[in-house]
Design a protein around this motif. Structure first.
Motif, PDB file in Angstrom:
ATOM      1  N   GLU A 231       0.810  -1.455  -0.044  1.00  0.00           N
ATOM      2  CA  GLU A 231      -0.063   0.045  -0.012  1.00  0.00           C
ATOM      3  C   GLU A 231       0.647   1.160   0.126  1.00  0.00           C
ATOM      4  O   GLU A 231       0.508   2.370  -0.710  1.00  0.00           O
ATOM      5  N   MET A 232       1.985   1.337   0.709  1.00  0.00           N
ATOM      6  CA  MET A 232       3.052   2.286   0.620  1.00  0.00           C
ATOM      7  C   MET A 232       3.173   2.605  -1.040  1.00  0.00           C
ATOM      8  O   MET A 232       3.244   3.761  -1.285  1.00  0.00           O
ATOM      9  N   ILE A 233       3.625   1.662  -1.597  1.00  0.00           N
ATOM     10  CA  ILE A 233       4.131   1.851  -3.018  1.00  0.00           C
ATOM     11  C   ILE A 233       2.938   2.272  -3.810  1.00  0.00           C
ATOM     12  O   ILE A 233       2.956   3.168  -4.754  1.00  0.00           O
ATOM     13  N   GLU A 234       1.710   1.917  -3.544  1.00  0.00           N
ATOM     14  CA  GLU A 234       0.477   2.014  -4.213  1.00  0.00           C
ATOM     15  C   GLU A 234       0.211   3.671  -4.198  1.00  0.00           C
ATOM     16  O   GLU A 234      -0.088   4.289  -4.881  1.00  0.00           O
ATOM     17  N   ALA A 235       0.390   3.815  -2.863  1.00  0.00           N
ATOM     18  CA  ALA A 235       0.187   5.686  -2.387  1.00  0.00           C
ATOM     19  C   ALA A 235       1.063   6.468  -3.268  1.00  0.00           C
ATOM     20  O   ALA A 235       0.753   7.310  -3.564  1.00  0.00           O
ATOM     21  N   HIS A 236       2.230   5.919  -3.292  1.00  0.00           N
ATOM     22  CA  HIS A 236       3.328   6.767  -3.982  1.00  0.00           C
ATOM     23  C   HIS A 236       2.752   7.159  -5.313  1.00  0.00           C
ATOM     24  O   HIS A 236       2.923   8.058  -5.967  1.00  0.00           O
ATOM     25  N   TRP A 237       2.332   5.855  -6.214  1.00  0.00           N
ATOM     26  CA  TRP A 237       1.853   6.163  -7.602  1.00  0.00           C
ATOM     27  C   TRP A 237       0.598   6.853  -7.727  1.00  0.00           C
ATOM     28  O   TRP A 237       0.313   7.698  -8.494  1.00  0.00           O
ATOM     29  N   LEU A 238      -0.342   6.586  -6.654  1.00  0.00           N
ATOM     30  CA  LEU A 238      -1.753   6.857  -6.620  1.00  0.00           C
ATOM     31  C   LEU A 238      -1.691   8.684  -6.575  1.00  0.00           C
ATOM     32  O   LEU A 238      -2.425   9.242  -7.332  1.00  0.00           O
ATOM     33  N   PHE A 239      -0.871   8.947  -5.779  1.00  0.00           N
ATOM     34  CA  PHE A 239      -0.926  10.301  -5.409  1.00  0.00           C
ATOM     35  C   PHE A 239       0.076  11.199  -5.634  1.00  0.00           C
ATOM     36  O   PHE A 239       0.172  12.333  -5.462  1.00  0.00           O
ATOM     37  N   GLY A 240       1.197  10.474  -6.545  1.00  0.00           N
ATOM     38  CA  GLY A 240       2.339  11.261  -6.860  1.00  0.00           C
ATOM     39  C   GLY A 240       3.206  12.000  -5.683  1.00  0.00           C
ATOM     40  O   GLY A 240       3.811  12.945  -5.872  1.00  0.00           O
ATOM     41  N   VAL A 241       3.495  11.201  -4.617  1.00  0.00           N
ATOM     42  CA  VAL A 241       4.170  11.424  -3.411  1.00  0.00           C
ATOM     43  C   VAL A 241       5.693  10.786  -3.575  1.00  0.00           C
ATOM     44  O   VAL A 241       5.151   9.733  -3.777  1.00  0.00           O
ATOM     45  N   GLU A 242       6.569  11.195  -2.888  1.00  0.00           N
ATOM     46  CA  GLU A 242       7.740  10.508  -2.818  1.00  0.00           C
ATOM     47  C   GLU A 242       7.461   9.325  -1.621  1.00  0.00           C
ATOM     48  O   GLU A 242       6.763   9.970  -0.718  1.00  0.00           O
ATOM     49  N   MET A 243       8.175   8.347  -2.088  1.00  0.00           N
ATOM     50  CA  MET A 243       8.014   7.289  -0.453  1.00  0.00           C
ATOM     51  C   MET A 243       8.377   8.118   0.715  1.00  0.00           C
ATOM     52  O   MET A 243       7.821   7.561   1.627  1.00  0.00           O
ATOM     53  N   LYS A 244       9.479   8.881   0.679  1.00  0.00           N
ATOM     54  CA  LYS A 244       9.834   9.443   2.099  1.00  0.00           C
ATOM     55  C   LYS A 244       8.598  10.071   2.744  1.00  0.00           C
ATOM     56  O   LYS A 244       8.601  10.121   4.129  1.00  0.00           O
ATOM     57  N   ARG A 245       7.589  10.533   1.998  1.00  0.00           N
ATOM     58  CA  ARG A 245       6.484  11.250   2.713  1.00  0.00           C
ATOM     59  C   ARG A 245       5.279  10.168   2.948  1.00  0.00           C
ATOM     60  O   ARG A 245       4.098  10.487   3.251  1.00  0.00           O
ATOM     61  N   VAL A 246       5.590   9.015   2.829  1.00  0.00           N
ATOM     62  CA  VAL A 246       4.455   7.738   3.048  1.00  0.00           C
ATOM     63  C   VAL A 246       4.853   6.910   4.189  1.00  0.00           C
ATOM     64  O   VAL A 246       6.122   6.428   4.168  1.00  0.00           O
ATOM     65  N   GLU A 247       4.038   7.196   5.446  1.00  0.00           N
ATOM     66  CA  GLU A 247       4.190   6.361   6.727  1.00  0.00           C
ATOM     67  C   GLU A 247       3.367   5.643   6.922  1.00  0.00           C
ATOM     68  O   GLU A 247       2.010   5.319   6.237  1.00  0.00           O
ATOM     69  N   VAL A 248       3.509   4.735   7.893  1.00  0.00           N
ATOM     70  CA  VAL A 248       2.395   3.842   8.552  1.00  0.00           C
ATOM     71  C   VAL A 248       2.443   3.868  10.047  1.00  0.00           C
ATOM     72  O   VAL A 248       3.653   4.130  10.792  1.00  0.00           O
ATOM     73  N   VAL A 249       1.205   3.667  10.390  1.00  0.00           N
ATOM     74  CA  VAL A 249       0.896   3.630  11.834  1.00  0.00           C
ATOM     75  C   VAL A 249       0.171   2.609  12.206  1.00  0.00           C
ATOM     76  O   VAL A 249      -0.786   2.398  11.456  1.00  0.00           O
TER      77      VAL A 249
END
Length: 398
Positions: A231-249
């Motif tokens: 889902e982190m990688i999916e979010a990166h592509w769906l929303f056009g954000v760098e991986m470093k801005r995608v986190e998990v809690v």
């Protein structure tokens, strides 16, 4: 308002069945015109008999006669992998909901885009493997790619206030002032299990998810946290954000489906009961919100909402996914394929629970990633990773 005509790929799975509930709940807004399944001919026939869509597809061609015998009406029937692409391209469809587990949804997704159909994506693997290609093709064709995963649908809703073209029917979102996208994870059944006990985890224990009722592959992925890594990688592509801005809690209650933190420190969250009908409906009716029979939250009965940092060392899937997403190219496809083989081996009791991520890491370490791959390069990397993973699983028994 116009009724959305939808083709459901993966109709016999949990997402597909939820889509049928949504269609029954809002018949004035959603009509299912096509259903596709992999091999469960009996369930596809029973599902089709309920709503009588004009087109069906069964990928397993050896079971077509079982499907025909089970039908109480005469739809158009497609079959095989080719048939999956054909039903995804139906001229009378507006949207294709892709709820196929694994890599099987990639070609029909691209076929749907080519045919000018909007996509509702519940299959993470499509964007993990080929996010660069899928999102580029969708942009070129002015196709909407709407997320059905509860987490990504939540993020989409949180970002909507930042639409770059206000009031327009475009899913282009402005993420320039997004500080963090925060994906919530239930933590799975082993959230509090000591690391030394993970080696003894049984298949039965791993299949007991505390919140969601899903298929075996996704349930095991939730237990290892690979589901959240994908889902982190999916979010990166769906929303056009760098991986470093995608986190998990970790959020055990699964009420907050995800959050977006903005540059000013404000955080928006989307909350609802754990029911996939919510994100499916929003993907279908977007940009409108439509009344339904789904239960609203009763905040007086929500005793607590908890959030914890993931145990990165004990569950390495998140770090492996971050590495794959940051490297890009063919490495995410390799990670995904190796994980599929490792999960299948665990379900077949050939490997222990921690050997799932050990297998994935080993295969990733052996791979030389190809940057900006075309579809053939991605599929070659996928096949290579499957063979490497199978070889590694066998080596564990020598």
């Amino acid at each position: 308002m116009k009724r959305k005509r939808v083709v459901v790929l993966g109709a016999t799975g949990s997402i597909g069945q939820s889509a049928l509930k949504v269609a029954r709940d809002i018949p004035e807004r959603m009509e299912i015109v096509g259903l596709a399944a992999n091999s469960n001919a009996e369930k596809l026939a029973a599902t089709a008999n309920q709503i009588c869509p004009e087109s069906l597809c069964l990928v397993d061609e050896t079971k077509i006669e079982i499907l025909r015998r089970g039908l109480e009406y005469k739809p158009r029937i497609f079959s095989g992998e080719v048939g999956l692409c054909e039903i995804a391209s139906l001229t009378n469809a507006d949207m294709v909901l892709i709820a196929i587990v694994g890599t099987g949804g990639l070609r029909p997704a691209l076929a749907a885009i080519e045919a000018g159909k909007d996509l509702a994506v519940a299959s993470k693997e499509i964007l993990v493997m080929a996010g660069e290609i899928v999102m580029r093709e969708a942009r070129d064709k002015s196709i909407q790619v709407l997320p059905v995963d509860s987490e990504h649908n939540a993020i989409f809703q949180c970002l909507e206030g930042k639409r770059s073209t206000p009031n327009a029917e475009s899913s282009t979102l402005d993420v320039s002032d997004v500080r963090r996208i925060i994906l919530t994870a239930s933590g799975g059944p082993f959230r509090e299990t000591p690391a030394k006990q993970l080696v003894d985890v049984t298949v039965e224990q791993a299949l007991k998810h505390p919140t969601w009722n899903m298929g075996p592959k996704i349930t095991i992925d939730s237990a290892t946290l690979f589901n959240k890594g994908l889902e982190m990688i999916e979010a990166h592509w769906l929303f056009g954000v760098e991986m470093k801005r995608v986190e998990v809690v970790i959020h055990p209650q699964s009420i907050v489906h995800s959050m977006v933190e903005f540059a000013d420190g404000s955080t928006l969250a989307q909350l609802s009961h754990s029911n996939m009908c919510f994100p499916i409906q929003y993907a279908v009716t977007w940009p409108d919100r439509v009344p339904n029979t789904l239960p609203p939250l009763d905040f007086s009965k929500l005793s607590k909402l908890e959030f914890f940092t993931p145990r990165y060392h004990d569950f390495p899937a998140l770090k492996l996914a971050r590495r794959a997403g940051e490297t890009g190219g063919t490495l995410p496809a390799v990670m995904n394929a190796a994980n599929e083989i490792a999960v299948a081996a665990f379900l077949d009791r050939q490997v222990r629970f921690p050997q799932i991520w050990q297998t994935v890491e080993e295969v990733m370490n052996r791979h030389a990633s190809v940057a900006h791959p075309d579809l053939d390069a991605i599929l070659r990397a996928d096949q290579w990773a499957r063979e490497e993973a199978m070889g590694y699983v066998k080596s564990l028994h020598r």
